[in-house]
Scaffold this motif. Structure first.
Motif, PDB file in Angstrom:
ATOM      1  N   ARG A 142       0.831  -1.212   0.000  1.00  0.00           N
ATOM      2  CA  ARG A 142       0.000   0.000   0.000  1.00  0.00           C
ATOM      3  C   ARG A 142       0.859   1.253   0.000  1.00  0.00           C
ATOM      4  NH1 ARG A 142      -3.639  -1.038   5.131  1.00  0.00           N
ATOM      5  NH2 ARG A 142      -1.544  -1.601   5.847  1.00  0.00           N
ATOM      6  N   LEU A 143       1.924   1.220   0.785  1.00  0.00           N
ATOM      7  CA  LEU A 143       2.813   2.376   0.833  1.00  0.00           C
ATOM      8  C   LEU A 143       3.549   2.548  -0.488  1.00  0.00           C
ATOM      9  CD1 LEU A 143       3.552   4.536   2.869  1.00  0.00           C
ATOM     10  CD2 LEU A 143       5.502   3.144   3.573  1.00  0.00           C
ATOM     11  N   ALA A 144       3.902   1.422  -1.114  1.00  0.00           N
ATOM     12  CA  ALA A 144       4.531   1.490  -2.432  1.00  0.00           C
ATOM     13  C   ALA A 144       3.574   2.112  -3.438  1.00  0.00           C
ATOM     14  CB  ALA A 144       4.947   0.094  -2.891  1.00  0.00           C
ATOM     15  N   GLY A 145       2.288   1.780  -3.300  1.00  0.00           N
ATOM     16  CA  GLY A 145       1.282   2.366  -4.178  1.00  0.00           C
ATOM     17  C   GLY A 145       1.167   3.861  -3.990  1.00  0.00           C
ATOM     18  N   VAL A 146       1.227   4.300  -2.733  1.00  0.00           N
ATOM     19  CA  VAL A 146       1.179   5.735  -2.444  1.00  0.00           C
ATOM     20  C   VAL A 146       2.391   6.436  -3.050  1.00  0.00           C
ATOM     21  CG1 VAL A 146       1.303   7.462  -0.611  1.00  0.00           C
ATOM     22  CG2 VAL A 146      -0.204   5.486  -0.345  1.00  0.00           C
ATOM     23  N   ALA A 147       3.549   5.802  -2.968  1.00  0.00           N
ATOM     24  CA  ALA A 147       4.763   6.393  -3.528  1.00  0.00           C
ATOM     25  C   ALA A 147       4.650   6.544  -5.043  1.00  0.00           C
ATOM     26  CB  ALA A 147       5.975   5.529  -3.175  1.00  0.00           C
ATOM     27  N   ALA A 148       4.179   5.487  -5.709  1.00  0.00           N
ATOM     28  CA  ALA A 148       4.033   5.529  -7.169  1.00  0.00           C
ATOM     29  C   ALA A 148       2.993   6.564  -7.574  1.00  0.00           C
ATOM     30  CB  ALA A 148       3.647   4.149  -7.684  1.00  0.00           C
ATOM     31  N   TRP A 149       1.879   6.609  -6.841  1.00  0.00           N
ATOM     32  CA  TRP A 149       0.812   7.559  -7.129  1.00  0.00           C
ATOM     33  C   TRP A 149       1.316   8.985  -6.935  1.00  0.00           C
ATOM     34  CZ3 TRP A 149      -3.947   8.622  -3.538  1.00  0.00           C
ATOM     35  CH2 TRP A 149      -4.857   9.461  -4.204  1.00  0.00           C
ATOM     36  N   SER A 150       2.046   9.214  -5.862  1.00  0.00           N
ATOM     37  CA  SER A 150       2.569  10.554  -5.580  1.00  0.00           C
ATOM     38  C   SER A 150       3.485  11.034  -6.701  1.00  0.00           C
ATOM     39  CB  SER A 150       3.332  10.553  -4.254  1.00  0.00           C
ATOM     40  OG  SER A 150       2.483  10.204  -3.173  1.00  0.00           O
ATOM     41  N   LEU A 151       4.316  10.136  -7.213  1.00  0.00           N
ATOM     42  CA  LEU A 151       5.235  10.516  -8.281  1.00  0.00           C
ATOM     43  C   LEU A 151       4.478  10.899  -9.548  1.00  0.00           C
ATOM     44  CD1 LEU A 151       8.048  10.772  -9.515  1.00  0.00           C
ATOM     45  CD2 LEU A 151       8.008   8.304  -9.953  1.00  0.00           C
ATOM     46  N   ALA A 152       3.557  10.028  -9.976  1.00  0.00           N
ATOM     47  CA  ALA A 152       2.819  10.290 -11.216  1.00  0.00           C
ATOM     48  C   ALA A 152       1.899  11.496 -11.070  1.00  0.00           C
ATOM     49  CB  ALA A 152       2.017   9.059 -11.621  1.00  0.00           C
ATOM     50  N   HIS A 153       1.179  11.560  -9.952  1.00  0.00           N
ATOM     51  CA  HIS A 153       0.233  12.665  -9.765  1.00  0.00           C
ATOM     52  C   HIS A 153       0.967  13.987  -9.584  1.00  0.00           C
ATOM     53  CE1 HIS A 153      -3.778  14.235  -8.849  1.00  0.00           C
ATOM     54  NE2 HIS A 153      -3.172  15.031  -7.986  1.00  0.00           N
ATOM     55  N   GLY A 154       2.056  13.955  -8.849  1.00  0.00           N
ATOM     56  CA  GLY A 154       2.828  15.181  -8.655  1.00  0.00           C
ATOM     57  C   GLY A 154       3.390  15.702  -9.965  1.00  0.00           C
ATOM     58  N   PHE A 155       3.928  14.807 -10.775  1.00  0.00           N
ATOM     59  CA  PHE A 155       4.476  15.219 -12.065  1.00  0.00           C
ATOM     60  C   PHE A 155       3.368  15.778 -12.952  1.00  0.00           C
ATOM     61  CE2 PHE A 155       5.912  14.757 -16.404  1.00  0.00           C
ATOM     62  CZ  PHE A 155       7.268  15.040 -16.352  1.00  0.00           C
ATOM     63  N   ALA A 156       2.228  15.076 -12.999  1.00  0.00           N
ATOM     64  CA  ALA A 156       1.117  15.527 -13.837  1.00  0.00           C
ATOM     65  C   ALA A 156       0.591  16.883 -13.389  1.00  0.00           C
ATOM     66  CB  ALA A 156      -0.010  14.490 -13.810  1.00  0.00           C
TER      67      ALA A 156
END
Length: 205
Positions: A142-156
């Motif tokens: 779940r934390l890995a998912g948050v990390a991946a989401w944060s990267l993609a969403h932050g960049f977008a």
């Protein structure tokens, strides 16, 4: 009359949604007015309420459509990185949807159609993390998912707000995002879990 012809041809809902997306894209969701949208769509001021009831209903429909298209965009991506690339691509291609989707105070979060679309999109995002080998996602998926989401969403988000113009320049944003992920993955590879300080384990305490 034009308004009657539009309504009876079944185009009213789409016409209002299209007009709303245009307004959001240029002025933001705060500028939405059903009366103004009816004028833009060429129908009577009361006609949009037939499909959306009110402004919140319209924004709920936009968020639902956004999550449906988002899930379609993520479907069948070969790996987590490609899901991130498609995340960025979706934001660039559908900026008005993207803006509404992540502001839950704008719409009815308990709407059944919205919940179904959001759950489908979330499942596609989770699939990218669960597809990683255990060593690549740490102890807490779940934390890995948050990390991946944060990267993609932050960049977008930075891309849409114009904050990456200096860094990206005339480069393809998707190519830049791939480069960013490669840099981070390389950094993680240089510092494997075995080298963590004593007393730490995984992503936890």
């Amino acid at each position: 009359m034009t308004s009657e012809r539009t309504y009876h041809h079944g185009d009213l809902r789409r016409a209002v949604l299209t007009a709303a997306l245009d307004v959001i894209g240029t002025e933001g969701p705060g500028a939405l007015s059903l009366r103004d949208l009816a004028r833009r769509a060429g129908v009577s001021h009361a006609a949009p309420a037939h499909h959306f009831k009110d402004r919140t209903g319209l924004l709920t429909a936009i968020a639902t459509e956004g999550y449906e298209r988002f899930a379609d965009a993520l479907a069948d991506a070969p790996d987590l990185r490609e899901r991130g690339v498609r995340y960025v691509r979706f934001a660039a291609d559908h900026p008005a949807h993207f803006q509404v989707m992540f502001q839950p105070d704008l719409y009815r979060t308990d709407d059944p159609d919205l919940l179904a679309a959001k759950d489908r999109a979330s499942s596609e995002l989770r699939a990218g993390v669960t597809g990683l080998p255990a060593a690549g996602r740490g102890d807490d998926a779940r934390l890995a998912g948050v990390a991946a989401w944060s990267l993609a969403h932050g960049f977008a988000t930075l891309l849409l707000s114009g904050n990456l113009e200096g860094a990206v320049g005339g480069q393809d944003p998707e190519a830049v995002f791939r480069s960013v992920t490669e840099l981070l993955f390389a950094s993680a590879a240089d510092h494997p879990a075995a080298e963590r300080p004593t007393g730490t384990r995984g992503t936890g305490t």
